[in-house]
Design a protein around this motif. Structure first.
Motif, PDB file in Angstrom:
ATOM      1  N   TYR A  15      -5.117  -4.654 -13.980  1.00  8.33           N
ATOM      2  CA  TYR A  15      -5.623  -5.197 -12.716  1.00  8.33           C
ATOM      3  C   TYR A  15      -4.543  -5.940 -11.939  1.00  8.33           C
ATOM      4  O   TYR A  15      -4.487  -5.891 -10.719  1.00  8.33           O
ATOM      5  CB  TYR A  15      -6.791  -6.138 -13.035  1.00  8.33           C
ATOM      6  N   HIS A  16      -3.661  -6.668 -12.648  1.00 14.51           N
ATOM      7  CA  HIS A  16      -2.675  -7.519 -11.987  1.00 14.51           C
ATOM      8  C   HIS A  16      -1.307  -6.844 -11.823  1.00 14.51           C
ATOM      9  O   HIS A  16      -0.375  -7.472 -11.333  1.00 14.51           O
ATOM     10  CB  HIS A  16      -2.488  -8.823 -12.773  1.00 14.51           C
ATOM     11  N   ASP A  17      -1.179  -5.594 -12.239  1.00 15.86           N
ATOM     12  CA  ASP A  17       0.126  -4.919 -12.190  1.00 15.86           C
ATOM     13  C   ASP A  17       0.545  -4.686 -10.734  1.00 15.86           C
ATOM     14  O   ASP A  17      -0.178  -4.048  -9.968  1.00 15.86           O
ATOM     15  CB  ASP A  17       0.048  -3.581 -12.931  1.00 15.86           C
ATOM     16  N   THR A  18       1.702  -5.194 -10.368  1.00 14.48           N
ATOM     17  CA  THR A  18       2.173  -5.052  -8.984  1.00 14.48           C
ATOM     18  C   THR A  18       3.124  -3.874  -8.814  1.00 14.48           C
ATOM     19  O   THR A  18       3.563  -3.603  -7.693  1.00 14.48           O
ATOM     20  CB  THR A  18       2.889  -6.336  -8.523  1.00 14.48           C
ATOM     21  N   THR A  19       3.445  -3.178  -9.907  1.00 15.83           N
ATOM     22  CA  THR A  19       4.331  -2.017  -9.819  1.00 15.83           C
ATOM     23  C   THR A  19       3.495  -0.745  -9.862  1.00 15.83           C
ATOM     24  O   THR A  19       2.509  -0.657 -10.602  1.00 15.83           O
ATOM     25  CB  THR A  19       5.345  -2.013 -10.968  1.00 15.83           C
ATOM     26  N   LEU A  20       3.899   0.241  -9.089  1.00 13.54           N
ATOM     27  CA  LEU A  20       3.164   1.504  -9.075  1.00 13.54           C
ATOM     28  C   LEU A  20       3.389   2.260 -10.374  1.00 13.54           C
ATOM     29  O   LEU A  20       4.520   2.477 -10.796  1.00 13.54           O
ATOM     30  CB  LEU A  20       3.632   2.366  -7.897  1.00 13.54           C
ATOM     31  N   THR A  21       2.301   2.637 -11.020  1.00 18.38           N
ATOM     32  CA  THR A  21       2.385   3.487 -12.197  1.00 18.38           C
ATOM     33  C   THR A  21       1.817   4.856 -11.832  1.00 18.38           C
ATOM     34  O   THR A  21       0.964   4.969 -10.962  1.00 18.38           O
ATOM     35  CB  THR A  21       1.577   2.890 -13.369  1.00 18.38           C
ATOM     36  N   GLU A  22       2.278   5.858 -12.512  1.00 14.70           N
ATOM     37  CA  GLU A  22       1.907   7.223 -12.118  1.00 14.70           C
ATOM     38  C   GLU A  22       0.445   7.535 -12.399  1.00 14.70           C
ATOM     39  O   GLU A  22      -0.217   8.190 -11.598  1.00 14.70           O
ATOM     40  CB  GLU A  22       2.792   8.234 -12.863  1.00 14.70           C
TER      41      GLU A  22
END
Length: 391
Positions: free
Chosen positions: A188-195
């Motif tokens: 939820y808090h991840d600010t980096t784009l993951t595929e």
């Protein structure tokens, strides 16, 4: 027909949301969504209009989308959940589904029961944690960790916390809906784009950077088509678009600041003092936040001020007695006919319906005006936005 209800923000709708709807459809015949409209639970303006986000949901598996109005959407998790569950209960859906980091329904229910009917030991532990200066959500998590370690660990994550709030709301409303938790995909808090499953926060950040290729990868194709159309038409509200209005409002509050919801210990004075020093909403929040009053709580206070919401207003706020339709899919009539809607629960499907319920929906109408200013759209949006129809 067995119909599930989902409470969401879809800001914007992404692959994780599509995965959730796919899992729900394995157990239910149709899905009705109650969605935050112009502003979100963290007090931020939604990046896309309610109808554009409803269109995304319809194209990716929802059959109908209704608004969660601002007096419930821009609240702490407990009231956010209560408003959403009340609408689903009023509509008469058969079940509710939500994402959770720990999709362990017996543990979620046990935790909800402990919070809704706390023991003396739990209450004493909570008082100790609050006295240490922790904000209420963190204090609850720490206290629960003392009394029930497994439940305490569960409350350390945001979607688990919201899941427990949904179950507590069902207890209060004596709702008999079936419950389907689904394991949340991604952080939820991840600010980096993951595929695979990027967070909505990461996607909003990519939109603001102009990384449209990255955004496209994180959305289902049908949702991307809606987003692309909205962006080309200028129907986007940037996070800083309402900064000047927010700063002006805070600087002008004076003694009225004490009437804002959820204030105590003079935090409203600190917030307004920060607004006198800074011209950006983000800077105000970073300057004013404390251990006791975290960013999200102060952010909601900013939006409460912007929407003229007071503590007295929210204390007398009744549970939603109507639902505003934002989107209707091809099976809408069939789905609605299968629901066991309460006799006194109204469905509003047009601008004239909204005008007839203007007092109940006055804050939501104002929220539409504010969002339209931020997005550079004409006034009267709540009355003119229409209903998404999907494809």
């Amino acid at each position: 027909m067995k119909v599930a209800g989902v409470i969401a923000e879809y800001n914007p709708f992404h692959r994780g949301h599509a995965y959730h709807l796919e899992q729900v459809r394995r157990h239910f015949d149709a899905v009705v969504v109650v969605m935050s409209s112009y502003f979100t639970q963290r007090g931020e303006a939604a990046i896309l209009s309610p109808v554009d986000r409803a269109e995304m949901a319809l194209r990716c598996g929802a059959d109908a989308v209704f608004a969660l109005p601002a007096p419930w959407a821009v609240r702490d998790a407990e009231h956010f959940a209560l408003g959403g569950v009340a609408i689903l209960d009023g509509l008469g859906v058969d079940g509710i589904s939500f994402g959770a980091e720990t999709a362990d329904l017996p543990l979620l229910r046990q935790t909800a029961e402990l919070l809704e009917h706390p023991t003396d030991i739990m209450q004493a532990a909570l008082r100790r944690q609050l006295d240490s200066g922790l904000p209420y959500p963190a204090a609850i998590s720490r206290a629960m960790a003392e009394v029930h370690p497994d439940a305490g660990a569960l409350l350390a994550t945001p979607n688990n916390t919201l899941a427990v709030c949904y179950l507590r709301a069902m207890m209060r409303l004596k709702s008999t809906m079936d419950v389907l938790p689904v394991t949340r995909q991604g952080d939820y808090h991840d600010t980096t784009l993951t595929e695979a499953f990027p967070s909505a926060m990461a996607l909003r950040g990519a939109m603001m950077r102009g990384d449209w290729a990255g955004v496209k990868q994180g959305l289902p194709e049908a949702a991307w088509d809606v987003l692309q159309s909205a962006a080309q038409a200028g129907r986007i509200c940037r996070p800083d678009a309402l900064d000047a209005l927010v700063i002006h409002t805070l600087r002008s509050l004076g003694e009225k600041a004490a009437t804002l919801p959820d204030v105590s210990e003079g935090i409203e004075c600190r917030l307004c003092a920060s607004a006198m020093k800074h011209a950006r909403r983000e800077d105000v929040l970073q300057d004013a936040k404390t251990k006791r009053y975290p960013y999200a709580r102060l952010s909601r206070m900013c939006t409460h001020a912007l929407l003229h919401m007071t503590d007295a207003d929210l204390l007398k706020q009744e549970l939603p007695r109507s639902a505003l339709l934002l989107g209707a899919g091809p099976r809408f009539r069939e789905v609605m006919q299968s629901l066991r809607r309460k006799d006194d629960f109204a469905i509003l499907g047009s601008g004239s319906d909204l005008r007839n319920h203007a007092e109940e929906w006055k804050t939501e109408i104002l929220a539409g005006e504010m969002w339209a200013i931020g997005a550079g759209q004409p006034g009267g949006l709540a009355f003119t936005q229409g209903v998404a129809r999907g494809k």
